[in-house]
Design a protein around this motif. Structure first.
Motif, PDB file in Angstrom:
ATOM      1  N   TYR A 236       0.838  -1.205   0.000  1.00 22.28           N
ATOM      2  CA  TYR A 236       0.000   0.000   0.000  1.00 22.28           C
ATOM      3  C   TYR A 236       0.871   1.253   0.000  1.00 22.28           C
ATOM      4  CZ  TYR A 236      -4.179  -2.767   1.073  1.00 22.28           C
ATOM      5  OH  TYR A 236      -5.221  -3.650   1.025  1.00 22.28           O
ATOM      6  N   LYS A 237       1.968   1.192   0.734  1.00 19.99           N
ATOM      7  CA  LYS A 237       2.856   2.361   0.840  1.00 19.99           C
ATOM      8  C   LYS A 237       3.448   2.722  -0.530  1.00 19.99           C
ATOM      9  CE  LYS A 237       7.379   3.547   2.786  1.00 19.99           C
ATOM     10  NZ  LYS A 237       8.484   3.087   3.688  1.00 19.99           N
ATOM     11  N   PHE A 238       4.034   1.733  -1.236  1.00 23.09           N
ATOM     12  CA  PHE A 238       4.653   2.007  -2.531  1.00 23.09           C
ATOM     13  C   PHE A 238       3.608   2.351  -3.595  1.00 23.09           C
ATOM     14  CE2 PHE A 238       7.970  -1.096  -0.784  1.00 23.09           C
ATOM     15  CZ  PHE A 238       8.746  -0.073  -0.252  1.00 23.09           C
ATOM     16  N   ARG A 239       2.490   1.698  -3.527  1.00 26.17           N
ATOM     17  CA  ARG A 239       1.449   2.016  -4.519  1.00 26.17           C
ATOM     18  C   ARG A 239       0.899   3.413  -4.287  1.00 26.17           C
ATOM     19  NH1 ARG A 239      -3.997  -1.562  -5.377  1.00 26.17           N
ATOM     20  NH2 ARG A 239      -4.645  -0.424  -3.515  1.00 26.17           N
ATOM     21  N   GLY A 240       0.736   3.806  -3.010  1.00 30.26           N
ATOM     22  CA  GLY A 240       0.257   5.153  -2.710  1.00 30.26           C
ATOM     23  C   GLY A 240       1.211   6.218  -3.210  1.00 30.26           C
ATOM     24  N   ARG A 241       2.520   5.957  -3.048  1.00 30.55           N
ATOM     25  CA  ARG A 241       3.517   6.921  -3.529  1.00 30.55           C
ATOM     26  C   ARG A 241       3.478   7.011  -5.052  1.00 30.55           C
ATOM     27  NH1 ARG A 241       5.979  11.537  -2.225  1.00 30.55           N
ATOM     28  NH2 ARG A 241       8.033  11.742  -3.207  1.00 30.55           N
ATOM     29  N   SER A 242       3.304   5.884  -5.714  1.00 30.88           N
ATOM     30  CA  SER A 242       3.242   5.880  -7.178  1.00 30.88           C
ATOM     31  C   SER A 242       2.038   6.670  -7.675  1.00 30.88           C
ATOM     32  CB  SER A 242       3.172   4.435  -7.689  1.00 30.88           C
ATOM     33  OG  SER A 242       4.336   3.715  -7.344  1.00 30.88           O
ATOM     34  N   HIS A 243       0.892   6.532  -7.006  1.00 28.60           N
ATOM     35  CA  HIS A 243      -0.286   7.311  -7.387  1.00 28.60           C
ATOM     36  C   HIS A 243      -0.018   8.807  -7.236  1.00 28.60           C
ATOM     37  CE1 HIS A 243      -3.304   4.430  -8.439  1.00 28.60           C
ATOM     38  NE2 HIS A 243      -3.205   3.747  -7.300  1.00 28.60           N
ATOM     39  N   ARG A 244       0.699   9.164  -6.189  1.00 30.28           N
ATOM     40  CA  ARG A 244       1.007  10.588  -5.985  1.00 30.28           C
ATOM     41  C   ARG A 244       1.865  11.123  -7.134  1.00 30.28           C
ATOM     42  NH1 ARG A 244       3.059  14.822  -6.295  1.00 30.28           N
ATOM     43  NH2 ARG A 244       3.926  16.220  -4.723  1.00 30.28           N
ATOM     44  N   LEU A 245       2.846  10.318  -7.615  1.00 27.94           N
ATOM     45  CA  LEU A 245       3.705  10.757  -8.713  1.00 27.94           C
ATOM     46  C   LEU A 245       2.930  10.876 -10.017  1.00 27.94           C
ATOM     47  CD1 LEU A 245       6.934   8.626  -8.013  1.00 27.94           C
ATOM     48  CD2 LEU A 245       6.500  11.031  -7.439  1.00 27.94           C
ATOM     49  N   LEU A 246       1.839  10.145 -10.137  1.00 27.69           N
ATOM     50  CA  LEU A 246       1.003  10.227 -11.340  1.00 27.69           C
ATOM     51  C   LEU A 246      -0.061  11.318 -11.228  1.00 27.69           C
ATOM     52  CD1 LEU A 246       0.455   6.433 -12.086  1.00 27.69           C
ATOM     53  CD2 LEU A 246       1.862   8.029 -13.393  1.00 27.69           C
ATOM     54  N   GLY A 247      -0.154  11.958 -10.075  1.00 31.42           N
ATOM     55  CA  GLY A 247      -1.170  12.994  -9.876  1.00 31.42           C
ATOM     56  C   GLY A 247      -2.506  12.442  -9.422  1.00 31.42           C
ATOM     57  N   ASN A 248      -2.540  11.162  -9.041  1.00 33.82           N
ATOM     58  CA  ASN A 248      -3.771  10.563  -8.504  1.00 33.82           C
ATOM     59  C   ASN A 248      -3.791  10.760  -6.992  1.00 33.82           C
ATOM     60  OD1 ASN A 248      -4.182   9.657 -11.148  1.00 33.82           O
ATOM     61  ND2 ASN A 248      -3.139   7.710 -10.736  1.00 33.82           N
ATOM     62  N   PHE A 249      -4.083  11.977  -6.574  1.00 35.75           N
ATOM     63  CA  PHE A 249      -3.919  12.332  -5.161  1.00 35.75           C
ATOM     64  C   PHE A 249      -4.899  11.615  -4.243  1.00 35.75           C
ATOM     65  CE2 PHE A 249      -2.475  16.021  -7.695  1.00 35.75           C
ATOM     66  CZ  PHE A 249      -1.151  16.026  -7.311  1.00 35.75           C
ATOM     67  N   LYS A 250      -6.118  11.464  -4.661  1.00 42.24           N
ATOM     68  CA  LYS A 250      -7.101  10.772  -3.798  1.00 42.24           C
ATOM     69  C   LYS A 250      -6.723   9.308  -3.599  1.00 42.24           C
ATOM     70  CE  LYS A 250     -10.878  11.585  -6.039  1.00 42.24           C
ATOM     71  NZ  LYS A 250     -12.330  11.506  -6.319  1.00 42.24           N
TER      72      LYS A 250
END
Length: 407
Positions: A196-210
Motif C-alpha cells: 500500500y505504501k509504494f502504490r500510494g507513492r506511485s499514485h502521488r507521482l502520477l497525480g492521482n492524489f485521492k
C-alpha cells in the motif's frame, strides 16, 4: 283514469344542471343530438339563441407555448458550463508529478495458476531471492528487478517479491509498473502494508492524489511507518481539495436530479390537468348532455316519445294539460295523449305521488307554470309540478284551486 308522479330529487338536480349548462353555454342546444329538444321547445314558442361561430384559439396558444420549451435547453447548458468551470477552479499543487511516466505495458508476473514448488525450485528460489535482496541493498535497481523477476517465476505467490520489485520500479520513476506489482502483492496479501505504501507513492507521482492518500492511510493503519506518514501529509492537501470538490459535485448532481424530477412531476401534472380540461371542453362542445340526467335523459333520448311530442295534436294536448292539470280528464279517451303520458311516467320512474308544478324555463320563451298533474311525473329541475296525489274521481268532484300547487 288517474296518474301522478313522484319525481326523484336526483333527477330534479340533474335537470337543474342541464338548465344551468344551457344558460352558460346556449350553443350546446345546436348540437345535432339535441335537435329533438329544440323542436320540442319550439312547439311552446321558445326562442333558441342563434348559433355562434367557433374560433380556433387553442392553436394560437400552442404556438405561444413553443418558445418556452425551446428556452429550456440553454439552462441545462449553463449548468453544465458551471460544473466544468468549477472543476477548473480546483487549484492543486502539481509539484513532483511526473510529466512523462513509464508506458502502461505489462511485464513478467509469473504463472498465476502455479500453487506449489518442487524441492529443486525451492532451492533455486531461495538463491534468486537472496541475490535480489543483496543487489537491492546495493541500490542497483535495474539488476535487482531482473533478479526479483527470476524469483517471481519460480514462486509467483510471494507478495514480498512483488512488493520489492515494485519498490525498484518506484526508484526508477516507473510508477505504473510499481502499481501493477503492488496491486498483485495486495491480492496475495491484503494486509501487506509495504505494498500500500509504494502504490500510494506511485499514485502521488502520477497525480492521482485521492488514490494515493487512500493507500497511504491504509499503510499507516496496518503498520505505521514514518516515511509513509510523511508521504501522506504531502499528498493530503490536494486529496482534501479533490474530495471536497467531489462531494460538492455530488450535492449539485443530486440537487439537479431532484429539480429535474420535480419538473417532470409538474409537467406530468399539468399535462393531466390540460388533458382533463380538454376532455371536459370537448364534452361540452361535442358531447351531449352532462352525465346521467336520470329520468330526463330517458325521456329526451327516447325517439318514440319525442316523435309523439312532434304530433301537433299531442303537443297541444300536452300544453293544455300543463296549463291546467285538471284538463287531463278531457283526454282520457284519446289513446295518443294517454299513451304519451303513460310512457313519460314509466321513463321517469313515476310513482303515485304528486309532482311539483313546472315554472317557466328561463331563456326558453317562457313556459307557463304548471299545477299538479295527476298520474304524471315531470321533468327534473324544471320548476315544480306539484302533484295532486288525488284520484280522478276526487279531481272531478273538486275543481283545482290556486293552492293546489302547494300540496
Amino acid at each position: 283514469m288517474s296518474m301522478s308522479f313522484d319525481l326523484p330529487p336526483q333527477a330534479v338536480e340533474q335537470l337543474k344542471g342541464f338548465i344551468h349548462l344551457c344558460r352558460a353555454k346556449p350553443e350546446i342546444l345546436h348540437k345535432p343530438e339535441l335537435q329533438f329538444f329544440r323542436d320540442f321547445m319550439e312547439t311552446f314558442g321558445a326562442k333558441i339563441p342563434p348559433k355562434e361561430e367557433k374560433t380556433e384559439v387553442p392553436k394560437a396558444e400552442s404556438k405561444k407555448e413553443e418558445p418556452k420549451e425551446s428556452s429550456e435547453p440553454p439552462k441545462e447548458e449553463e449548468e453544465d458550463a458551471e460544473m466544468s468551470s468549477e472543476e477548473s477552479e480546483v487549484e492543486l499543487d502539481m509539484e513532483g508529478v511526473i510529466d512523462h511516466p513509464d508506458p502502461d505495458e505489462p511485464h513478467e508476473m509469473g504463472d498465476r495458476e502455479k500453487k506449489e514448488m518442487t524441492d529443486e525450485e525451492m532451492e533455486q528460489y531461495d538463491e534468486a531471492r537472496s541475490a535480489a535482496m543483496a543487489t537491492f541493498s546495493e541500490g542497483e535497481w535495474e539488476k535487482a528487478i531482473d533478479q526479483f523477476t527470476e524469483a517471481i517465476k519460480l514462486n509467483p505467490n510471494s507478495a514480498a517479491m512483488f512488493a520489492k520489485r515494485g519498490s525498484c520500479f518506484l526508484k526508477l520513476k516507473k510508477p505504473r509498473a510499481c502499481i501493477r506489482d503492488c496491486t498483485r502483492a495486495i491480492e496475495l496479501n491484503p494486509d501487506y502494508a509495504a505494498a500500500y505504501k509504494f502504490r500510494g507513492r506511485s499514485h502521488r507521482l502520477l497525480g492521482n492524489f485521492k488514490e494515493g492518500a487512500s493507500d497511504l492511510r491504509t499503510a499507516c493503519k496496518i503498520d505505521f511507518d514514518e516515511q509513509a506518514d510523511e508521504w501522506l501529509r504531502e499528498v493530503t492537501p490536494n486529496a482534501k481539495k479533490l474530495e471536497e470538490h467531489e462531494r460538492k459535485r455530488e450535492r449539485k448532481a443530486a440537487e439537479r436530479e431532484l429539480k429535474e424530477k420535480k419538473e417532470r412531476i409538474r409537467k406530468a401534472r399539468e399535462a393531466r390537468e390540460a388533458a382533463a380540461a380538454a376532455e371536459a371542453k370537448n364534452d361540452e362542445e361535442e358531447g351531449g348532455l352532462p352525465g346521467g340526467l336520470g329520468g330526463l335523459g330517458g325521456i329526451l333520448n327516447d325517439p318514440e316519445l319525442m316523435a309523439a311530442m312532434a304530433d301537433p295534436e299531442v303537443a297541444k294536448a300536452f300544453q293544455d294539460i300543463t296549463s291546467n292539470p285538471a284538463n287531463i280528464m278531457k283526454y282520457q279517451g284519446n289513446p295518443k295523449v294517454m299513451a304519451l303520458l303513460t310512457k313519460m311516467a314509466s321513463k321517469m320512474g313515476g310513482g303515485m305521488g304528486g309532482m311539483p308544478g313546472m315554472g317557466g324555463m328561463p331563456g326558453m320563451g317562457g313556459m307557463p307554470g304548471m299545477g299538479g298533474m295527476p298520474g304524471m311525473g315531470g321533468f327534473p329541475g324544471m320548476g315544480g309540478m306539484g302533484g295532486m296525489g288525488r284520484g280522478s274521481s276526487e279531481s272531478s268532484a273538486k275543481p283545482p284551486s290556486s293552492t293546489d300547487d302547494l300540496d
